[in-house]
Design a protein around this motif. Structure first.
Motif, PDB file in Angstrom:
ATOM      1  N   LEU A   1     -30.552  -7.304 -13.528  1.00  0.00           N
ATOM      2  CA  LEU A   1     -29.415  -7.933 -14.204  1.00  0.00           C
ATOM      3  C   LEU A   1     -28.306  -8.277 -13.204  1.00  0.00           C
ATOM      4  O   LEU A   1     -27.726  -9.368 -13.265  1.00  0.00           O
ATOM      5  CB  LEU A   1     -28.864  -7.025 -15.306  1.00  0.00           C
ATOM      6  CG  LEU A   1     -29.672  -6.994 -16.597  1.00  0.00           C
ATOM      7  CD1 LEU A   1     -29.149  -5.906 -17.530  1.00  0.00           C
ATOM      8  CD2 LEU A   1     -29.629  -8.347 -17.283  1.00  0.00           C
ATOM      9  N   ARG A   2     -28.003  -7.364 -12.303  1.00  0.00           N
ATOM     10  CA  ARG A   2     -26.966  -7.631 -11.298  1.00  0.00           C
ATOM     11  C   ARG A   2     -27.347  -8.830 -10.433  1.00  0.00           C
ATOM     12  O   ARG A   2     -26.504  -9.673 -10.104  1.00  0.00           O
ATOM     13  CB  ARG A   2     -26.720  -6.393 -10.436  1.00  0.00           C
ATOM     14  CG  ARG A   2     -25.988  -5.271 -11.159  1.00  0.00           C
ATOM     15  CD  ARG A   2     -25.515  -4.185 -10.208  1.00  0.00           C
ATOM     16  NE  ARG A   2     -26.571  -3.588  -9.429  1.00  0.00           N
ATOM     17  CZ  ARG A   2     -27.247  -2.489  -9.773  1.00  0.00           C
ATOM     18  NH1 ARG A   2     -26.958  -1.836 -10.884  1.00  0.00           N
ATOM     19  NH2 ARG A   2     -28.192  -2.016  -8.987  1.00  0.00           N
TER      20      ARG A   2
ATOM     21  N   SER B   1     -28.195   2.609 -23.278  1.00  0.00           N
ATOM     22  CA  SER B   1     -27.739   3.714 -24.112  1.00  0.00           C
ATOM     23  C   SER B   1     -26.556   3.288 -24.973  1.00  0.00           C
ATOM     24  O   SER B   1     -25.981   2.211 -24.783  1.00  0.00           O
ATOM     25  CB  SER B   1     -27.325   4.897 -23.227  1.00  0.00           C
ATOM     26  OG  SER B   1     -26.200   4.538 -22.445  1.00  0.00           O
ATOM     27  N   ASP B   2     -26.168   4.135 -25.903  1.00  0.00           N
ATOM     28  CA  ASP B   2     -25.027   3.832 -26.777  1.00  0.00           C
ATOM     29  C   ASP B   2     -23.745   3.631 -25.987  1.00  0.00           C
ATOM     30  O   ASP B   2     -22.866   2.879 -26.397  1.00  0.00           O
ATOM     31  CB  ASP B   2     -24.825   4.945 -27.808  1.00  0.00           C
ATOM     32  CG  ASP B   2     -25.883   4.919 -28.898  1.00  0.00           C
ATOM     33  OD1 ASP B   2     -26.524   3.852 -29.071  1.00  0.00           O
ATOM     34  OD2 ASP B   2     -26.074   5.944 -29.577  1.00  0.00           O
ATOM     35  N   ASP B   3     -23.637   4.316 -24.843  1.00  0.00           N
ATOM     36  CA  ASP B   3     -22.423   4.163 -24.033  1.00  0.00           C
ATOM     37  C   ASP B   3     -22.548   3.061 -22.980  1.00  0.00           C
ATOM     38  O   ASP B   3     -21.727   2.951 -22.065  1.00  0.00           O
ATOM     39  CB  ASP B   3     -22.018   5.489 -23.388  1.00  0.00           C
ATOM     40  CG  ASP B   3     -23.125   6.112 -22.553  1.00  0.00           C
ATOM     41  OD1 ASP B   3     -24.243   5.556 -22.523  1.00  0.00           O
ATOM     42  OD2 ASP B   3     -22.875   7.157 -21.931  1.00  0.00           O
TER      43      ASP B   3
ATOM     44  N   ARG C   1     -21.475  -6.301 -22.513  1.00  0.00           N
ATOM     45  CA  ARG C   1     -20.424  -5.458 -21.929  1.00  0.00           C
ATOM     46  C   ARG C   1     -20.852  -4.943 -20.557  1.00  0.00           C
ATOM     47  O   ARG C   1     -20.041  -4.853 -19.636  1.00  0.00           O
ATOM     48  CB  ARG C   1     -20.120  -4.291 -22.864  1.00  0.00           C
ATOM     49  CG  ARG C   1     -19.289  -4.695 -24.060  1.00  0.00           C
ATOM     50  CD  ARG C   1     -18.816  -3.473 -24.831  1.00  0.00           C
ATOM     51  NE  ARG C   1     -18.178  -3.855 -26.052  1.00  0.00           N
ATOM     52  CZ  ARG C   1     -18.547  -3.463 -27.269  1.00  0.00           C
ATOM     53  NH1 ARG C   1     -19.556  -2.641 -27.413  1.00  0.00           N
ATOM     54  NH2 ARG C   1     -17.901  -3.865 -28.331  1.00  0.00           N
ATOM     55  N   TYR C   2     -22.131  -4.591 -20.435  1.00  0.00           N
ATOM     56  CA  TYR C   2     -22.639  -4.164 -19.128  1.00  0.00           C
ATOM     57  C   TYR C   2     -22.528  -5.326 -18.134  1.00  0.00           C
ATOM     58  O   TYR C   2     -22.090  -5.144 -16.994  1.00  0.00           O
ATOM     59  CB  TYR C   2     -24.097  -3.693 -19.241  1.00  0.00           C
ATOM     60  CG  TYR C   2     -24.678  -3.328 -17.911  1.00  0.00           C
ATOM     61  CD1 TYR C   2     -24.436  -2.068 -17.356  1.00  0.00           C
ATOM     62  CD2 TYR C   2     -25.429  -4.236 -17.177  1.00  0.00           C
ATOM     63  CE1 TYR C   2     -24.941  -1.734 -16.098  1.00  0.00           C
ATOM     64  CE2 TYR C   2     -25.931  -3.908 -15.929  1.00  0.00           C
ATOM     65  CZ  TYR C   2     -25.680  -2.661 -15.402  1.00  0.00           C
ATOM     66  OH  TYR C   2     -26.175  -2.344 -14.162  1.00  0.00           O
ATOM     67  N   ALA C   3     -22.908  -6.522 -18.583  1.00  0.00           N
ATOM     68  CA  ALA C   3     -22.905  -7.693 -17.701  1.00  0.00           C
ATOM     69  C   ALA C   3     -21.502  -8.030 -17.209  1.00  0.00           C
ATOM     70  O   ALA C   3     -21.333  -8.470 -16.063  1.00  0.00           O
ATOM     71  CB  ALA C   3     -23.518  -8.892 -18.423  1.00  0.00           C
ATOM     72  N   VAL C   4     -20.488  -7.830 -18.041  1.00  0.00           N
ATOM     73  CA  VAL C   4     -19.105  -8.113 -17.627  1.00  0.00           C
ATOM     74  C   VAL C   4     -18.785  -7.382 -16.326  1.00  0.00           C
ATOM     75  O   VAL C   4     -18.172  -7.935 -15.414  1.00  0.00           O
ATOM     76  CB  VAL C   4     -18.102  -7.718 -18.745  1.00  0.00           C
ATOM     77  CG1 VAL C   4     -16.683  -7.653 -18.200  1.00  0.00           C
ATOM     78  CG2 VAL C   4     -18.167  -8.703 -19.898  1.00  0.00           C
ATOM     79  N   GLY C   5     -19.236  -6.141 -16.219  1.00  0.00           N
ATOM     80  CA  GLY C   5     -18.962  -5.343 -15.030  1.00  0.00           C
ATOM     81  C   GLY C   5     -19.798  -5.701 -13.819  1.00  0.00           C
ATOM     82  O   GLY C   5     -19.568  -5.178 -12.730  1.00  0.00           O
ATOM     83  N   CYS C   6     -20.769  -6.589 -13.991  1.00  0.00           N
ATOM     84  CA  CYS C   6     -21.642  -6.981 -12.881  1.00  0.00           C
ATOM     85  C   CYS C   6     -21.138  -8.202 -12.116  1.00  0.00           C
ATOM     86  O   CYS C   6     -21.685  -8.534 -11.069  1.00  0.00           O
ATOM     87  CB  CYS C   6     -23.054  -7.259 -13.401  1.00  0.00           C
ATOM     88  SG  CYS C   6     -23.900  -5.812 -14.053  1.00  0.00           S
TER      89      CYS C   6
ATOM     90  N   GLY D   1     -17.850 -21.425 -16.389  1.00  0.00           N
ATOM     91  CA  GLY D   1     -19.250 -21.224 -16.731  1.00  0.00           C
ATOM     92  C   GLY D   1     -19.336 -20.363 -17.971  1.00  0.00           C
ATOM     93  O   GLY D   1     -18.353 -19.740 -18.378  1.00  0.00           O
ATOM     94  N   VAL D   2     -20.507 -20.335 -18.576  1.00  0.00           N
ATOM     95  CA  VAL D   2     -20.694 -19.515 -19.774  1.00  0.00           C
ATOM     96  C   VAL D   2     -22.037 -18.783 -19.681  1.00  0.00           C
ATOM     97  O   VAL D   2     -23.052 -19.371 -19.324  1.00  0.00           O
ATOM     98  CB  VAL D   2     -20.599 -20.360 -21.067  1.00  0.00           C
ATOM     99  CG1 VAL D   2     -21.658 -21.441 -21.128  1.00  0.00           C
ATOM    100  CG2 VAL D   2     -20.673 -19.488 -22.305  1.00  0.00           C
ATOM    101  N   LEU D   3     -21.973 -17.483 -19.950  1.00  0.00           N
ATOM    102  CA  LEU D   3     -23.175 -16.657 -19.970  1.00  0.00           C
ATOM    103  C   LEU D   3     -23.471 -16.312 -21.420  1.00  0.00           C
ATOM    104  O   LEU D   3     -22.624 -15.754 -22.121  1.00  0.00           O
ATOM    105  CB  LEU D   3     -22.975 -15.373 -19.154  1.00  0.00           C
ATOM    106  CG  LEU D   3     -24.143 -14.388 -19.139  1.00  0.00           C
ATOM    107  CD1 LEU D   3     -25.369 -15.011 -18.473  1.00  0.00           C
ATOM    108  CD2 LEU D   3     -23.748 -13.099 -18.420  1.00  0.00           C
ATOM    109  N   PHE D   4     -24.666 -16.676 -21.882  1.00  0.00           N
ATOM    110  CA  PHE D   4     -25.106 -16.378 -23.241  1.00  0.00           C
ATOM    111  C   PHE D   4     -25.936 -15.105 -23.218  1.00  0.00           C
ATOM    112  O   PHE D   4     -26.843 -14.975 -22.387  1.00  0.00           O
ATOM    113  CB  PHE D   4     -25.980 -17.513 -23.785  1.00  0.00           C
ATOM    114  CG  PHE D   4     -25.273 -18.826 -23.934  1.00  0.00           C
ATOM    115  CD1 PHE D   4     -24.692 -19.180 -25.137  1.00  0.00           C
ATOM    116  CD2 PHE D   4     -25.193 -19.715 -22.870  1.00  0.00           C
ATOM    117  CE1 PHE D   4     -24.047 -20.399 -25.287  1.00  0.00           C
ATOM    118  CE2 PHE D   4     -24.552 -20.944 -23.010  1.00  0.00           C
ATOM    119  CZ  PHE D   4     -23.975 -21.286 -24.220  1.00  0.00           C
ATOM    120  N   VAL D   5     -25.647 -14.186 -24.122  1.00  0.00           N
ATOM    121  CA  VAL D   5     -26.463 -12.981 -24.297  1.00  0.00           C
ATOM    122  C   VAL D   5     -26.905 -12.987 -25.749  1.00  0.00           C
ATOM    123  O   VAL D   5     -26.067 -12.908 -26.658  1.00  0.00           O
ATOM    124  CB  VAL D   5     -25.675 -11.694 -23.973  1.00  0.00           C
ATOM    125  CG1 VAL D   5     -26.576 -10.471 -24.147  1.00  0.00           C
ATOM    126  CG2 VAL D   5     -25.122 -11.742 -22.548  1.00  0.00           C
ATOM    127  N   THR D   6     -28.200 -13.123 -25.955  1.00  0.00           N
ATOM    128  CA  THR D   6     -28.651 -13.335 -27.326  1.00  0.00           C
ATOM    129  C   THR D   6     -29.906 -12.550 -27.690  1.00  0.00           C
ATOM    130  O   THR D   6     -30.815 -12.408 -26.877  1.00  0.00           O
ATOM    131  CB  THR D   6     -28.897 -14.837 -27.589  1.00  0.00           C
ATOM    132  OG1 THR D   6     -29.202 -15.030 -28.975  1.00  0.00           O
ATOM    133  CG2 THR D   6     -30.030 -15.381 -26.731  1.00  0.00           C
TER     134      THR D   6
END
Length: 194
Positions: free
Chosen positions: A167-168, A153-155, A17-22, A70-75
């Motif tokens: 990450l960015r 964090s949780d948020d 979810r964080y990565a989506v915003g990057c 493209g596809v980004l895998f987060v695992t």
């Protein structure tokens, strides 16, 4: 984006979810759910087996992947390998042999673990599985996020600015790879793909 964890509150999902915003402006990055994909069974794709039609979940997933640039895998890492749900998704997208969804599709990988190694084994496992499909990936540095409970964090806030910047930067490099692939003539992928 594919998340290798089905748990709603997983660290992988928070990182995704964080990565989506990057992603740069103009990108439509979103998580493609894999939780409802039936376990892969070649009988579904075998023309000789008439009593087992292809599940609609397979068709929808394959078409979504083929329509992506493209596809980004987060695992995470499970028992020194990729989670079964992610391997299943890769297998579903790998058939039928005449129309593989993954073929030549740019791929990015972010792995994590609650331990210090950052999902090293899962990322190497995933890279091995994807290498069969000639999927270009960003070069070094790779992303291994260790001790993930302390990173986000949780948020969904990344605690350390250096990690957030890292990450960015990775997602920016991945986006550049996607742009490069989409600007090249469609010699390798079908018209429904890139």
């Amino acid at each position: 984006m594919l998340v290798g964890s089905l748990r709603r509150a997983s660290y992988a999902r928070k990182i995704a979810r964080y990565a989506v915003g990057c992603f740069p402006e103009g990108y439509d990055a979103s998580i493609v759910e894999i939780r409802d994909l039936p376990l892969y069974d070649f009988d579904y794709d075998d023309p000789e087996v008439a009593d087992k039609p292809v599940p609609p979940e397979y068709t929808a997933f394959r078409e979504t992947i083929k329509a992506s640039d493209g596809v980004l895998f987060v695992t995470p890492e499970n028992n020194r390998a990729i989670p079964a749900c992610l391997k299943n998704a890769i297998d579903v997208g790998s058939k039928p042999n005449s129309d593989v969804a993954w073929k030549h599709l740019p791929a990015g990988i972010i792995s994590h673990s609650v331990g210090r190694m950052g999902g090293y084994s899962s990322q190497k496992n995933l890279r091995l599985a994807l290498s069969y499909f000639d999927m270009p990936t960003p070069g070094q540095p790779e992303v291994f996020l260790g001790q993930s409970p302390t990173l986000i964090s949780d948020d969904g806030i990344i605690a350390e600015e250096s990690t957030a910047r890292f990450l960015r930067d990775y997602i920016s490099r991945f986006a550049e790879l996607v742009e490069k692939q989409t600007s090249e003539p469609q010699t390798q992928r079908s018209a429904t793909g890139l």
